[in-house]
Write an enzyme that holds these catalytic residues in place. Structure first.
Site, PDB file in Angstrom:
ATOM      1  N   HIS A  88      -7.822   9.674   3.059  1.00  0.00           N
ATOM      2  CA  HIS A  88      -7.194   9.147   4.188  1.00  0.00           C
ATOM      3  C   HIS A  88      -7.750   9.513   5.495  1.00  0.00           C
ATOM      4  O   HIS A  88      -8.188  10.496   6.382  1.00  0.00           O
ATOM      5  CB  HIS A  88      -5.546   9.038   4.380  1.00  0.00           C
ATOM      6  CG  HIS A  88      -5.517   8.210   3.283  1.00  0.00           C
ATOM      7  ND1 HIS A  88      -4.939   8.550   2.093  1.00  0.00           N
ATOM      8  CD2 HIS A  88      -5.484   6.698   2.581  1.00  0.00           C
ATOM      9  CE1 HIS A  88      -4.465   7.450   1.084  1.00  0.00           C
ATOM     10  NE2 HIS A  88      -4.838   6.930   1.355  1.00  0.00           N
TER      11      HIS A  88
ATOM     12  N   SER B  45     -13.053   4.615   4.384  1.00  0.00           N
ATOM     13  CA  SER B  45     -13.982   4.108   5.766  1.00  0.00           C
ATOM     14  C   SER B  45     -14.536   5.064   5.852  1.00  0.00           C
ATOM     15  O   SER B  45     -14.821   6.103   4.633  1.00  0.00           O
ATOM     16  CB  SER B  45     -12.660   4.031   6.800  1.00  0.00           C
ATOM     17  OG  SER B  45     -11.845   2.669   6.628  1.00  0.00           O
TER      18      SER B  45
ATOM     19  N   ASP C 203       1.107  -1.449  -0.018  1.00  0.00           N
ATOM     20  CA  ASP C 203      -0.321   0.277   0.114  1.00  0.00           C
ATOM     21  C   ASP C 203       0.658   1.402  -0.099  1.00  0.00           C
ATOM     22  O   ASP C 203       1.674   1.959   0.549  1.00  0.00           O
ATOM     23  CB  ASP C 203      -0.896   0.051   1.527  1.00  0.00           C
ATOM     24  CG  ASP C 203      -1.531   1.007   1.273  1.00  0.00           C
ATOM     25  OD1 ASP C 203      -2.338   1.270   0.253  1.00  0.00           O
ATOM     26  OD2 ASP C 203      -2.103   1.320   2.197  1.00  0.00           O
ATOM     27  N   HIS C 204       0.954   2.466  -1.074  1.00  0.00           N
ATOM     28  CA  HIS C 204       0.979   3.549  -0.906  1.00  0.00           C
ATOM     29  C   HIS C 204       3.012   3.282  -1.482  1.00  0.00           C
ATOM     30  O   HIS C 204       3.592   3.962  -0.119  1.00  0.00           O
ATOM     31  CB  HIS C 204       0.491   4.557  -0.289  1.00  0.00           C
ATOM     32  CG  HIS C 204      -0.643   4.656   0.008  1.00  0.00           C
ATOM     33  ND1 HIS C 204      -1.182   5.555  -0.892  1.00  0.00           N
ATOM     34  CD2 HIS C 204      -2.057   4.164   0.976  1.00  0.00           C
ATOM     35  CE1 HIS C 204      -2.304   5.419  -0.879  1.00  0.00           C
ATOM     36  NE2 HIS C 204      -2.454   5.267   0.425  1.00  0.00           N
TER      37      HIS C 204
HETATM   38  P1  13P Z   1      -9.187   5.165   5.216  1.00  0.00           P
HETATM   39  O1  13P Z   1      -8.312   5.713   5.831  1.00  0.00           O
HETATM   40  O2  13P Z   1     -10.449   5.649   5.014  1.00  0.00           O
HETATM   41  O3  13P Z   1      -9.481   3.825   6.083  1.00  0.00           O
HETATM   42  O4  13P Z   1      -8.524   4.177   4.017  1.00  0.00           O
HETATM   43  C1  13P Z   1      -7.413   3.630   3.281  1.00  0.00           C
HETATM   44  C2  13P Z   1      -6.396   3.819   2.635  1.00  0.00           C
HETATM   45  O5  13P Z   1      -6.356   3.858   1.206  1.00  0.00           O
HETATM   46  C3  13P Z   1      -5.235   2.727   2.395  1.00  0.00           C
HETATM   47  O6  13P Z   1      -4.866   3.049   1.743  1.00  0.00           O
HETATM   48  O1  G3H Z   2      -2.977   4.904   4.013  1.00  0.00           O
HETATM   49  C1  G3H Z   2      -3.218   4.865   4.288  1.00  0.00           C
HETATM   50  C2  G3H Z   2      -2.920   3.507   5.487  1.00  0.00           C
HETATM   51  O2  G3H Z   2      -4.389   3.681   6.142  1.00  0.00           O
HETATM   52  C3  G3H Z   2      -2.327   2.598   6.307  1.00  0.00           C
HETATM   53  O3  G3H Z   2      -1.775   3.833   7.427  1.00  0.00           O
HETATM   54  O4  G3H Z   2       0.524   4.007   6.725  1.00  0.00           O
HETATM   55  O5  G3H Z   2      -0.390   4.327   9.315  1.00  0.00           O
HETATM   56  O6  G3H Z   2      -0.049   2.331   8.248  1.00  0.00           O
HETATM   57  P1  G3H Z   2      -0.443   3.717   7.930  1.00  0.00           P
HETATM   58 ZN    ZN Z   3      -4.472   5.183   0.673  1.00  0.00          ZN
END
Ligand code: 13P
Ligand code: G3H
Ligand code: ZN
Length: 311
Positions: free
Chosen positions: A180, A216, A82-83
């Site tokens: 986010h 979310s 993720d990211h």
């Molecule tokens: P939320 O913070 O809305 O749950 O989004 C999570 C997200 O985009 C993780 O990449």
């Molecule tokens: O988009 C981000 C996700 O909610 C993950 O969050 O980088 O704090 O693990 P994090």
């Molecule tokens: Zn995200």
């Protein structure tokens, strides 16, 4: 069943007008809660790992937990970065067994984003790994970087075809008003998503899987549970679930959810300690926390994603 990429999942989701849930994992209870719910719902699943999660729990621990979940559930599960913010991070995850990565070049210029994304795609595709890119910029907090609402920007539909063609990405995250974290809209503000942008992108890229981050819904019952048990969360507003369901019936094939799981876990933990002040065996409080994750994921699968029975 072995770990899978997102390719077939997205093809089926697009045709079936549903979306796959991409849930963030950080420890064993979270992996178990998510995968137990998916098993009960017979739902395909993406377990995603941020660089923060990787630092917190260690790549190998997370991989082994996810491999255990594949054995226990026999579900099609993709393990996704993720990211990802650099080629090196994506490469390390690909070399370490991830079946999908996101390269988030959305903070760069269009040309720099293309160059970085293309570099990751070339490496990933040679190893059979799928890649998610991003165009447009979400507000909110991710990996300790806080993007203010003023710095956020919607995806420009006129850029998407060129981006997808020149990079070769397998899916594209877009910005249509999600963000986010737990504070997506200000109190009094009416949540709004730019479905016109999504529709235009769907028209320009027929059949191409779109991703929604920051999805979310920040369910008030859990904010209340946190605050009634010693927490101090200010008013938090998320994306209404019916809007997400609508997006899932359109080109959106992957919906990212993390904050709702964090909130459920925190609410239940706070309540557990308030109700049971003498408990100190971690199993006494982590079991209900895990159940809270499971319940939330089952709710998302059936109400928002529509991927129940699709594994
Ligand atoms: P939320 O913070 O809305 O749950 O989004 C999570 C997200 O985009 C993780 O990449
Ligand atoms: O988009 C981000 C996700 O909610 C993950 O969050 O980088 O704090 O693990 P994090
Ligand atoms: Zn995200």
């Amino acid at each position: 069943m072995a770990l899978v990429t997102t390719k077939k999942m997205f093809e089926d989701a697009y045709k079936g007008k549903y979306a796959i849930g991409a849930f963030n994992v950080n420890n064993m209870e979270i992996v178990q809660g998510i995968t137990e719910a998916a098993k009960e719902q017979n739902a395909p699943l993406i377990l995603q790992v941020s660089s923060g999660a990787r630092k917190y729990a260690n790549h190998t621990y997370l991989m082994k937990l996810i491999e255990a979940a594949v054995i226990e559930t026999d579900l099609p599960i993709a393990v996704h970065l993720d990211h990802g913010n650099s080629f090196e991070l994506c490469k390390s995850c690909i070399d370490g067994g991830f079946t999908s990565v996101m390269i988030d070049g959305s903070h760069h210029t269009f040309e720099e984003n293309i160059a970085l994304t293309k570099q990751v795609v070339e490496y990933a595709h040679a190893k059979g790994v799928t890649v998610e890119g991003e165009l447009g910029r979400l507000a909110g907090v991710e990996d300790d970087v806080n993007v203010s609402a003023e710095d956020a920007s919607y995806t420009r539909p006129e850029e998407v075809q060129e981006f997808v063609e020149r990079t070769g990405v397998d899916s594209l995250a877009i910005a249509i008003g999600t963000s986010h974290g737990a504070f997506k809209f200000k109190p009094g503000q009416t949540p709004k998503l730019r479905f016109d942008i999504l529709e235009e992108i769907e028209r320009l890229l027929p059949g191409f899987p779109i991703v929604l981050h920051g999805a979310s819904s920040v369910i008030p019952e859990y904010v209340k549970m946190v605050n009634e048990n010693g927490g101090q969360m200010p008013d938090a507003i998320g994306i209404p679930e019916d809007m997400l369901r609508k997006a899932a019936s359109m080109a959106v094939c992957k919906i990212n959810i993390d904050s709702d799981l964090r909130l459920a876990m925190t609410g239940v933990l706070r309540k557990h300690f308030a109700d049971n002040p003498s408990h100190f065996d971690p199993r006494q409080y982590l079991a209900p926390a895990r159940d809270a994750i499971k319940e939330m994921v089952a709710h998302k699968i059936t109400t928002v994603l529509g991927c129940n029975g699709k594994a």
